[in-house]
Design an enzyme around this catalytic site. Structure first.
Site, PDB file in Angstrom:
ATOM      1  N   HIS A 181      12.421  -2.564  -1.402  1.00 17.49           N
ATOM      2  CA  HIS A 181      12.282  -1.793  -0.168  1.00 17.49           C
ATOM      3  C   HIS A 181      13.578  -1.094   0.228  1.00 17.49           C
ATOM      4  O   HIS A 181      13.611  -0.380   1.230  1.00 17.49           O
ATOM      5  CB  HIS A 181      11.819  -2.706   0.970  1.00 17.49           C
ATOM      6  CG  HIS A 181      12.816  -3.762   1.337  1.00 17.49           C
ATOM      7  ND1 HIS A 181      13.278  -4.678   0.434  1.00 17.49           N
ATOM      8  CD2 HIS A 181      13.443  -4.035   2.509  1.00 17.49           C
ATOM      9  CE1 HIS A 181      14.140  -5.485   1.038  1.00 17.49           C
ATOM     10  NE2 HIS A 181      14.262  -5.110   2.300  1.00 17.49           N
ATOM     11  N   SER A 209      18.784 -14.060  -8.093  1.00 24.36           N
ATOM     12  CA  SER A 209      18.653 -15.500  -8.312  1.00 24.36           C
ATOM     13  C   SER A 209      19.656 -16.013  -9.339  1.00 24.36           C
ATOM     14  O   SER A 209      20.178 -15.262 -10.170  1.00 24.36           O
ATOM     15  CB  SER A 209      17.239 -15.839  -8.784  1.00 24.36           C
ATOM     16  OG  SER A 209      16.294 -15.495  -7.814  1.00 24.36           O
ATOM     17  N   HIS A 258      15.930 -17.696 -13.077  1.00 28.91           N
ATOM     18  CA  HIS A 258      15.371 -16.651 -13.940  1.00 28.91           C
ATOM     19  C   HIS A 258      14.776 -17.284 -15.194  1.00 28.91           C
ATOM     20  O   HIS A 258      13.672 -16.909 -15.635  1.00 28.91           O
ATOM     21  CB  HIS A 258      16.456 -15.651 -14.330  1.00 28.91           C
ATOM     22  CG  HIS A 258      16.820 -14.711 -13.226  1.00 28.91           C
ATOM     23  ND1 HIS A 258      18.073 -14.136 -13.099  1.00 28.91           N
ATOM     24  CD2 HIS A 258      16.092 -14.230 -12.182  1.00 28.91           C
ATOM     25  CE1 HIS A 258      18.096 -13.342 -12.043  1.00 28.91           C
ATOM     26  NE2 HIS A 258      16.909 -13.391 -11.464  1.00 28.91           N
ATOM     27  N   ASP A 264       7.604  -0.884   0.248  1.00 27.79           N
ATOM     28  CA  ASP A 264       7.438  -2.212   0.831  1.00 27.79           C
ATOM     29  C   ASP A 264       6.554  -3.035  -0.106  1.00 27.79           C
ATOM     30  O   ASP A 264       5.389  -2.716  -0.308  1.00 27.79           O
ATOM     31  CB  ASP A 264       6.779  -2.084   2.211  1.00 27.79           C
ATOM     32  CG  ASP A 264       6.655  -3.419   2.928  1.00 27.79           C
ATOM     33  OD1 ASP A 264       7.045  -4.447   2.332  1.00 27.79           O
ATOM     34  OD2 ASP A 264       6.177  -3.435   4.075  1.00 27.79           O
ATOM     35  N   GLY A 265       7.112  -4.098  -0.656  1.00 23.61           N
ATOM     36  CA  GLY A 265       6.393  -4.843  -1.693  1.00 23.61           C
ATOM     37  C   GLY A 265       5.552  -5.988  -1.189  1.00 23.61           C
ATOM     38  O   GLY A 265       4.968  -6.718  -2.002  1.00 23.61           O
TER      39      GLY A 265
END
Length: 403
Positions: free
Chosen positions: A271, A220, A225, A302-303
């Site tokens: 991931h 980002s 942030h 995998d989040g």
């Protein structure tokens, strides 16, 4: 004629008002007579003579006297009750004082006995201590303990906000965000100054733009942030555990770790294994102590359903867009904890901050429209043409600027 009037004239007379008397009194002498008339007095049961004209006042006197007597009796009853309770309390106090004296005597006796036992044990230990430590097995165990202590987790440096190794262009970038009030607190300002974006973002490094980091993933822009850290700072300051989903290059993970207490943990998950490897390498450049102390841990998984093994968390930050905050993420959040995530789809996204209530519901609040890459499984990676073109445009822009 006048003589007749004189001879025939008579003085007017009145009778005493007391029937028992009936005496005739000259005009104007009735009141005086009645005050001294013996028939005008009333004798009470106690033998007191009171003039009948004063009877009304006497009745009032008697009534008042009766009230005084009643009040006196009540006062005597209250005094007697008070003296009885006072006597009982004195008895209780005497018994408590006696019990206290007994306890003090018993305590002193037991203390002296324990002191004697302690001296006896010290004497035994002093006699055998040399022989105990001559045992080779014990010596070896002692050395193992010393080695273990010497290799304990690294401590954080005294000044985690040190900027001595930070690129001046990064400091200028953060300074501009601070002047524009994108960064509103000194705490977030210090944290972001001390984490050089150059260690994490290979493209568009010191500009307020997203930076492509590979695998169709962007880190980002600095202002995003900053906004996230400002919204999470209150909870991060006292957090025991935090989760950074879609940790990418690791920049946000380090910032979160710097805002959390010393004995805390932030887990960054992604991931893509290569991104996880890159994150570790990025953090090792100037923040290696976070990895050595296990305060920061990176995991490839995998989040989309969080990371239940490391939970529950005080703070969950999702760095990529999700359709909604699912039950798996909610269940991994502590009561009072928050989750921050861009929620929505290709038609629109809202930056959502949700706090978990005592009834396990989420109190959500949207902070405005945003555009984030979508959180997705490695096996389902795809990228739309507009996103691909935007990524390429950023890279070309940065290359031109470097030239």
């Amino acid at each position: 004629m006048e003589m007749e009037d004189k001879s025939s004239g008579t003085h007017k007379q009145e009778r005493c008002g007391f029937a028992a008397c009936g005496e005739t009194i000259a005009e104007g002498q009735k009141e005086k007579h009645e005050l001294t008339c013996p028939h005008g007095f009333y004798t009470t049961d106690s033998g007191l003579k009171i003039h009948k004209h004063a009877i009304r006042h006497f009745d009032e006197y008697q009534s008042l006297n009766n009230q005084i007597r009643t009040a006196t009796r009540k006062n005597e009853d209250i005094r007697a009750k008070y003296e009885e309770e006072e006597s009982q309390l004195k008895g209780k106090i005497d018994r408590l004082m006696t019990a206290r004296e007994n306890l003090e005597r018993n305590f002193e006796k037991e203390f002296l006995e324990l002191e004697a036992q302690q001296k006896q044990l010290e004497s035994i230990l002093s006699q055998n201590i040399e022989e105990i430590f001559k045992n080779p097995q014990l010596v070896k165990e002692q050395e193992n303990i010393k080695n273990a202590l010497s290799t304990t987790s690294a401590r954080e440096p005294e000044n985690v906000f040190d900027c001595s190794n930070v690129n001046p262009r990064h400091l200028d970038l953060i300074e501009n965000l601070y002047k524009k009030y994108t960064i509103s607190s000194d705490f977030v300002y210090k944290v972001m100054r001390s984490v050089d974006r150059g260690d994490f973002a290979p493209n568009c490094t010191y500009t307020d733009r997203p930076s492509p980091i590979g695998f169709h993933v962007n880190t980002s822009a600095p202002h995003m942030h900053a906004a996230g850290l400002e919204m999470m700072k209150k909870h991060l300051k006292r957090a025991d555990k935090a989760l950074d989903i879609g940790s990418g290059c690791g920049f946000m993970t380090v910032c979160m770790a710097k805002m959390m207490p010393v004995k805390s943990t932030v887990i960054g998950i992604d991931h893509v294994q290569q991104l996880v490897n890159d994150s570790v390498a990025n953090v090792r450049k100037h923040h290696k102590y976070f990895l050595d102390s296990k305060k920061i841990q990176f995991i490839c998984t995998d989040g989309r359903d969080g990371y239940a093994i490391g939970g529950p968390y005080d703070v969950i930050y999702v760095g990529a867009a999700i359709e909604d905050i699912n039950d798996e993420l909610k269940d991994q959040l502590k009561i009072g904890g928050i989750i921050m995530a861009p929620v929505g789809n290709e038609l629109g996204q809202e930056l959502c901050v949700a706090e978990k209530q005592t009834d396990n519901t989420l109190k959500k609040r949207n902070w405005g429209s945003v555009i984030f890459s979508h959180l997705q499984n490695l096996s389902l990676i795809h990228i739309s043409e507009p996103t691909r073109q935007a990524e390429i445009s950023y890279a070309v822009f940065c290359l031109k600027k470097k030239k």
